[in-house]
Design a protein around this motif. Structure first.
Motif, short mmCIF file in Angstrom:
data_model
loop_
_atom_site.label_atom_id
_atom_site.label_comp_id
_atom_site.label_asym_id
_atom_site.label_seq_id
_atom_site.Cartn_x
_atom_site.Cartn_y
_atom_site.Cartn_z
N GLU A 14 0.84 -1.20 0.00
CA GLU A 14 0.00 0.00 0.00
C GLU A 14 0.88 1.25 0.00
O GLU A 14 2.04 1.19 0.38
N PRO A 15 0.32 2.39 -0.40
CA PRO A 15 1.07 3.65 -0.31
C PRO A 15 1.38 4.00 1.15
O PRO A 15 0.61 3.66 2.05
N LEU A 16 2.51 4.66 1.36
CA LEU A 16 2.85 5.13 2.70
C LEU A 16 1.88 6.23 3.10
O LEU A 16 1.57 7.12 2.30
N ILE A 17 1.40 6.17 4.32
CA ILE A 17 0.53 7.22 4.86
C ILE A 17 1.27 7.83 6.04
O ILE A 17 1.40 7.21 7.09
N LEU A 18 1.80 9.03 5.85
CA LEU A 18 2.51 9.72 6.91
C LEU A 18 1.61 10.78 7.50
O LEU A 18 0.83 11.42 6.80
N GLY A 28 3.72 9.97 12.82
CA GLY A 28 4.26 8.67 12.45
C GLY A 28 3.72 8.16 11.14
O GLY A 28 3.25 8.92 10.29
N ILE A 29 3.80 6.83 10.99
CA ILE A 29 3.37 6.14 9.78
C ILE A 29 2.17 5.28 10.09
O ILE A 29 2.17 4.49 11.05
N ARG A 30 1.15 5.42 9.26
CA ARG A 30 -0.05 4.58 9.37
C ARG A 30 0.03 3.52 8.27
O ARG A 30 0.25 3.85 7.12
N ILE A 31 -0.18 2.29 8.64
CA ILE A 31 -0.27 1.21 7.67
C ILE A 31 -1.73 0.78 7.66
O ILE A 31 -2.23 0.25 8.65
N GLN A 32 -2.39 1.05 6.54
CA GLN A 32 -3.84 0.86 6.47
C GLN A 32 -4.23 0.39 5.08
O GLN A 32 -3.91 1.02 4.09
#
Length: 121
Positions: free
Chosen positions: A73-77, A81-85
């Motif tokens: 998935e695309p990085l969500i910053l 921090g970083i969300r992995i969703q």
């Protein structure tokens, strides 16, 4: 007649003001900091979770997070921090704070559990 004009002007004014107040404003917490100010989290990490180890790769060029189980998935910053969703879900799969990033480890949450990423050497 004058009351009808005043009422009409009031309705038009309230119509335009309602658009101004209903605009979606961006939450400052959702705005990521400048990439230069972020610690280096890119590269390969090993996720130690229960009796499983998964390879987690953060790609700087592609701006994606890829996991060895086929998830990509695309990085969500955001500002913290970083969300992995997954795109098709509302809940987060993982979240890692920039402040918890160390040279070789990174503590965060995964599937509502506290986990540790270990940098792959």
């Amino acid at each position: 007649m004058r009351n009808q004009i005043n009422l009409g002007l009031l309705l038009v004014l309230s119509f335009f003001l309602s658009f101004e107040f209903c605009k979606k404003t961006e939450n400052p917490a959702d705005i990521p900091p400048a990439e230069e100010s972020l610690p280096n989290f890119y590269g390969d990490w090993i996720l130690e979770w229960e009796d499983t180890e998964l390879l987690v790769s953060f790609s700087k060029e592609e701006k994606t997070v890829t996991i060895s189980n086929g998830f990509s998935e695309p990085l969500i910053l955001d500002s913290k921090g970083i969300r992995i969703q997954p795109r098709d879900e509302e809940r987060l799969l993982g979240y890692f704070l920039f402040t918890d990033l160390k040279k070789k480890t990174w503590i965060g949450t995964w599937d509502e559990r506290i986990v540790r990423l270990r940098r792959k050497l």
